[in-house]
Design a protein around this motif. Sequence first.
Motif, PDB file in Angstrom:
ATOM      1  N   ILE A   2      -9.669  -1.757   3.414  1.00 19.70           N
ATOM      2  CA  ILE A   2      -9.157  -0.405   3.154  1.00 19.70           C
ATOM      3  C   ILE A   2      -9.044   0.384   4.450  1.00 19.70           C
ATOM      4  O   ILE A   2      -8.061   1.100   4.685  1.00 19.70           O
ATOM      5  CB  ILE A   2     -10.069   0.317   2.140  1.00 19.70           C
ATOM      6  N   TYR A   3     -10.053   0.248   5.318  1.00 24.39           N
ATOM      7  CA  TYR A   3     -10.052   0.972   6.592  1.00 24.39           C
ATOM      8  C   TYR A   3      -8.883   0.526   7.469  1.00 24.39           C
ATOM      9  O   TYR A   3      -8.187   1.344   8.069  1.00 24.39           O
ATOM     10  CB  TYR A   3     -11.382   0.746   7.305  1.00 24.39           C
ATOM     11  N   ASN A   4      -8.667  -0.788   7.547  1.00 22.38           N
ATOM     12  CA  ASN A   4      -7.588  -1.315   8.395  1.00 22.38           C
ATOM     13  C   ASN A   4      -6.198  -0.961   7.866  1.00 22.38           C
ATOM     14  O   ASN A   4      -5.233  -0.944   8.625  1.00 22.38           O
ATOM     15  CB  ASN A   4      -7.717  -2.836   8.531  1.00 22.38           C
ATOM     16  N   SER A   5      -6.105  -0.712   6.560  1.00 19.02           N
ATOM     17  CA  SER A   5      -4.812  -0.332   5.986  1.00 19.02           C
ATOM     18  C   SER A   5      -4.546   1.162   6.083  1.00 19.02           C
ATOM     19  O   SER A   5      -3.507   1.637   5.610  1.00 19.02           O
ATOM     20  CB  SER A   5      -4.749  -0.755   4.514  1.00 19.02           C
ATOM     21  N   GLY A   6      -5.507   1.905   6.675  1.00 26.85           N
ATOM     22  CA  GLY A   6      -5.349   3.349   6.795  1.00 26.85           C
ATOM     23  C   GLY A   6      -5.486   4.076   5.477  1.00 26.85           C
ATOM     24  O   GLY A   6      -4.991   5.196   5.319  1.00 26.85           O
ATOM     25  N   GLY A   7      -6.157   3.439   4.506  1.00 24.69           N
ATOM     26  CA  GLY A   7      -6.339   4.063   3.197  1.00 24.69           C
ATOM     27  C   GLY A   7      -5.098   4.002   2.326  1.00 24.69           C
ATOM     28  O   GLY A   7      -4.980   4.752   1.351  1.00 24.69           O
ATOM     29  N   SER A   8      -4.155   3.108   2.660  1.00 26.43           N
ATOM     30  CA  SER A   8      -2.923   3.003   1.877  1.00 26.43           C
ATOM     31  C   SER A   8      -3.212   2.441   0.483  1.00 26.43           C
ATOM     32  O   SER A   8      -4.248   1.819   0.250  1.00 26.43           O
ATOM     33  CB  SER A   8      -1.927   2.083   2.596  1.00 26.43           C
ATOM     34  N   PHE A   9      -2.246   2.635  -0.411  1.00 24.11           N
ATOM     35  CA  PHE A   9      -2.433   2.169  -1.784  1.00 24.11           C
ATOM     36  C   PHE A   9      -2.508   0.649  -1.833  1.00 24.11           C
ATOM     37  O   PHE A   9      -3.275   0.081  -2.615  1.00 24.11           O
ATOM     38  CB  PHE A   9      -1.301   2.679  -2.682  1.00 24.11           C
ATOM     39  N   ASP A  10      -1.731  -0.023  -0.993  1.00 21.12           N
ATOM     40  CA  ASP A  10      -1.785  -1.487  -0.962  1.00 21.12           C
ATOM     41  C   ASP A  10      -3.174  -1.961  -0.529  1.00 21.12           C
ATOM     42  O   ASP A  10      -3.697  -2.950  -1.063  1.00 21.12           O
ATOM     43  CB  ASP A  10      -0.724  -2.038   0.001  1.00 21.12           C
ATOM     44  N   GLY A  11      -3.752  -1.280   0.445  1.00 27.46           N
ATOM     45  CA  GLY A  11      -5.107  -1.627   0.885  1.00 27.46           C
ATOM     46  C   GLY A  11      -6.122  -1.423  -0.213  1.00 27.46           C
ATOM     47  O   GLY A  11      -7.042  -2.234  -0.382  1.00 27.46           O
ATOM     48  N   ILE A  12      -5.962  -0.338  -0.973  1.00 30.28           N
ATOM     49  CA  ILE A  12      -6.885  -0.065  -2.077  1.00 30.28           C
ATOM     50  C   ILE A  12      -6.727  -1.133  -3.167  1.00 30.28           C
ATOM     51  O   ILE A  12      -7.714  -1.571  -3.766  1.00 30.28           O
ATOM     52  CB  ILE A  12      -6.645   1.351  -2.641  1.00 30.28           C
ATOM     53  N   ARG A  13      -5.486  -1.572  -3.424  1.00 30.30           N
ATOM     54  CA  ARG A  13      -5.259  -2.642  -4.408  1.00 30.30           C
ATOM     55  C   ARG A  13      -5.919  -3.953  -3.956  1.00 30.30           C
ATOM     56  O   ARG A  13      -6.484  -4.686  -4.762  1.00 30.30           O
ATOM     57  CB  ARG A  13      -3.760  -2.864  -4.631  1.00 30.30           C
ATOM     58  N   GLN A  14      -5.819  -4.237  -2.664  1.00 27.45           N
ATOM     59  CA  GLN A  14      -6.487  -5.422  -2.140  1.00 27.45           C
ATOM     60  C   GLN A  14      -8.005  -5.309  -2.302  1.00 27.45           C
ATOM     61  O   GLN A  14      -8.680  -6.282  -2.641  1.00 27.45           O
ATOM     62  CB  GLN A  14      -6.126  -5.613  -0.664  1.00 27.45           C
ATOM     63  N   GLY A  15      -8.517  -4.097  -2.069  1.00 34.15           N
ATOM     64  CA  GLY A  15      -9.943  -3.858  -2.297  1.00 34.15           C
ATOM     65  C   GLY A  15     -10.314  -4.045  -3.758  1.00 34.15           C
ATOM     66  O   GLY A  15     -11.398  -4.551  -4.075  1.00 34.15           O
TER      67      GLY A  15
END
Length: 575
Positions: free
Chosen positions: A256-269
């Motif tokens: 999530i941190y590396n994605s800059g808090g993007s929605f895609d990063g949150i989905r991966q989380g």
Amino acid sequence: MRRYGSHVSAELAAVDGRKRLNMDKVMTVVCFILLLIIVVIPIVMIIYNAFFNEGKPEIDMFVEQVTDGKNLEAMWNTLKIAVFATILGTIMGVFYAWLLGRSDIPAKGLMRALFNIPYMFPPFLGAMAWDMMFNGRSGYINKWLRDLFHLSGMPININSVWGIVFVEVSYYFPFVFMQVVSALERMDPTLEESARIAGAKQRQVIWKITLPLVKPAISAGALLILTTSLAHFGVPSILGYAKGIYTLPTRIYAVIYNSGGSFDGIRQGAALSVMLVVVVAIALILQNKILSSGNYDIIKGKSMRPTLIKLRGAKIPLFLLAILTLILIVIVPLVMIVLVSFLKAYGLPIAFENFTLAQYVKVFTANGTIAAIRNSLFVSITAGIICMFLGTLVAYVVQKIRPKGKGILEVTSMLPYAIPGTVLSIGVILAWSGRIAGINLYNTIWIILVAYLARYLSFSMKTSSAALLQVHSSLEEAARVCGASHTEGLADITLPLIRPAMVSGFFLIFLPAMREVTTSILLYGPYTRTLGVQIYSLRDAGMIPQAAALATVAIGIIIILNTIVTKITKDRKGV
């Protein structure tokens, strides 16, 4: 007149019954709605976003995350750390519980209190202290040992999987210790005495009688260690993150941190969260299988003092071992944090000429510190109060009203505690970031509060349930016979009787919430850092002396709060 009076009484009883029925329905509906909002929706959002994207099934992202090499390595590290921390923590907890509960070792009361101290303090502060001492590059004790023995490199590296295991064992073994020492004190001593009379040796008595009878307590404590270790963020992050050693919670944070808090990063989380929940679920299933393998009957209702085993020649060595353990896991880390907090700069020798109060001045003059303390107090007190009443309401519905679906209510209220805090944070972000009814709590203090409500509700629910089971329904019925309404009976009879349990439930929530970091690390915004997050952020930014100074302040606050709690609850008796 008698017929007329009995007719009126019947009508009044019917009216009272309808009022009670309506009140019961209202309380039941309120419980279901609140638990739906606080617990169910975030969990559903995790599952939905892991397998769906914009309303369409999408399994590719989940498969990609589950099969990713880094994620699989993180899962393996998570399992390895949790299993070894559980095994070693359980052995340590059982050993010291037996030593203080069933032997004639001296100073048992003092040592019992001291062995509970690690439970009070945040493990990530302990990880900070051990990192300062045994960091592979600049640890103070490492450098001293290297210079003393003229070594070519650092002799110990705490920044490893085994370093993480060691620190977690140091802070988690009280889970087993507290459970087992209580069970040993309640165990019928005649069972052991019968075995001795039959010719069994002490080792056989312990192995064949004592340990099997306290297996539920051992299992409960071991499960707490296992689930806490699986979900924990602070220790693996401090000791392993910089070295590329990831667990699933730290991997979720990194994604999530590396994605800059993007929605895609949150989905991966969210996809990684499903993996973590599966691992925790397997742990719960294993515990149920262990406990279902036998019957346990250790309390006979008779007041009997357990027979103390004489240690003889081993008394002094075991006493010294216990004292050494306490010094190692309690005193040494605290002293290290305090000493570093006075240094002008991290890396300078720990000497009086390098000490200053400048770090404390910086900490207390920084707006972020005061705001963090204020935020922690606000969310801890608010979560404690709301959970105290909501948990009591759920407990009352489950134990007294017993509607259809009461099992669902009970399981739902307990579910968030079995779910890792990092996973719960992902669910709260997905649920309350504008995607449902336009409600956006992201980067506000309220999203942390919602997560705390879900996380700690079970604490209050359990304490209130235990108290309500001791309040017989005839007490409320007697009040209604005397003319009191259902609400008045609840307010004047039931609640006063369970008030001590409600107060205990509040403090069981307030103290952990004050030092919490695992849940809030993904939820804080620019102005909503909590005390734990602020310490973590200072250390992460390289301002280690300032982090140590704030950690010292946090430890002082925890000690003061714990002293207040102890005094308030000391003379309170349950019903």
